[in-house]
Design a protein around this motif. Structure first.
Motif, short mmCIF file in Angstrom:
data_model
loop_
_atom_site.label_atom_id
_atom_site.label_comp_id
_atom_site.label_asym_id
_atom_site.label_seq_id
_atom_site.Cartn_x
_atom_site.Cartn_y
_atom_site.Cartn_z
N SER A 1 0.83 -1.25 -0.10
CA SER A 1 0.17 0.02 0.01
C SER A 1 0.93 1.31 -0.24
N PRO A 2 0.74 2.12 -1.09
CA PRO A 2 1.44 3.33 -0.78
C PRO A 2 0.91 4.26 0.10
N ALA B 1 -2.98 10.00 -0.12
CA ALA B 1 -4.56 9.68 -0.31
C ALA B 1 -5.46 10.75 -1.11
N ARG B 2 -4.89 11.95 -0.89
CA ARG B 2 -5.68 13.08 -1.79
C ARG B 2 -5.27 12.99 -3.13
N ALA C 1 -8.19 5.82 -12.53
CA ALA C 1 -8.32 4.52 -12.11
C ALA C 1 -7.21 4.22 -11.03
N LEU C 2 -7.73 3.65 -9.88
CA LEU C 2 -6.90 3.05 -8.82
C LEU C 2 -7.26 1.58 -8.72
N ILE C 3 -6.45 0.68 -9.26
CA ILE C 3 -6.85 -0.57 -9.29
C ILE C 3 -6.00 -1.27 -8.35
N VAL C 4 -6.51 -2.16 -7.33
CA VAL C 4 -5.70 -2.70 -6.23
C VAL C 4 -6.06 -4.10 -6.35
N LEU C 5 -5.09 -5.17 -6.45
CA LEU C 5 -5.21 -6.70 -6.31
C LEU C 5 -4.91 -6.85 -4.85
N LEU D 1 -10.61 0.63 0.01
CA LEU D 1 -12.00 1.23 0.36
C LEU D 1 -11.79 2.65 -0.86
N MET D 2 -10.67 2.99 -1.16
CA MET D 2 -10.58 4.29 -1.99
C MET D 2 -10.48 3.92 -3.59
#
Length: 172
Positions: A52-53, A64-65, A72-76, A85-86
């Motif tokens: 997690s960055p 986060a801002r 697009a923020l793609i999280v595996l 959640l974001m």
């Protein structure tokens, strides 16, 4: 016996437009450039795998801002986290016990899956291969993700890195 020779100096090339003082090392940019590159409009989509960055970069609130500016923020991932959640897209992948994996500690060994994947989760490499296919990029060098196993991919990676997968896996 002689100690191993040190790695040769890393080739260096200019950094990103937003942070030219940062230098690429082996073609890679330091992760500290991510927020500045997003802010400058040079990164519009970010794919995050296995970390997690928000916890890896020095200013989580700023990060986060700035992530809100991404297309697009793609999280595996397999768990709900502040990052998932974001995210605009969360792609569920197999967990540690659901996949064959290499474990590197005092020695390298194959750790076979202990349980079957739940909830139709797929291996990270299969998800990335699917994304690549949709983008017209073959990340599997002509191999079919539907017919390959995790162990097949582990063998291919070991061999591509100059190792001997058969010897390593035969050694237990």
């Amino acid at each position: 016996s002689r100690p191993p020779a040190p790695f040769p100096p890393a080739p260096r090339s200019p950094g990103p437009a937003s942070r030219p003082e940062l230098r690429r090392v082996f073609g890679e940019l330091p992760s500290i450039a991510i927020p500045d590159e997003i802010e400058a409009g040079n990164i519009r989509c970010l794919v995050v795998i296995g970390g997690s960055p928000l916890t890896a970069l020095p200013d989580p609130a700023r990060t986060a801002r700035i992530f809100e500016k991404l297309d697009a923020l793609i999280v595996l991932d397999i768990l709900e986290t502040p990052l998932t959640l974001m995210a605009s897209h969360v792609l569920s992948v197999t967990g540690q016990l659901e996949r064959d994996d290499l474990v590197v500690e005092s020695r390298t060994m194959l750790a076979p899956a202990i349980v079957a994947p739940v909830a139709e989760r797929r291996a990270t490499w299969k998800v990335l291969a699917g994304i690549g296919e949709r983008l017209g990029v073959d990340i599997l060098d002509g191999r079919d993700a539907n017919t390959l196993s995790d162990c097949d991919m582990i063998r291919a990676m070991i061999n591509a890195g100059g190792g001997d997968a058969d010897a390593l896996l035969a050694a237990g």
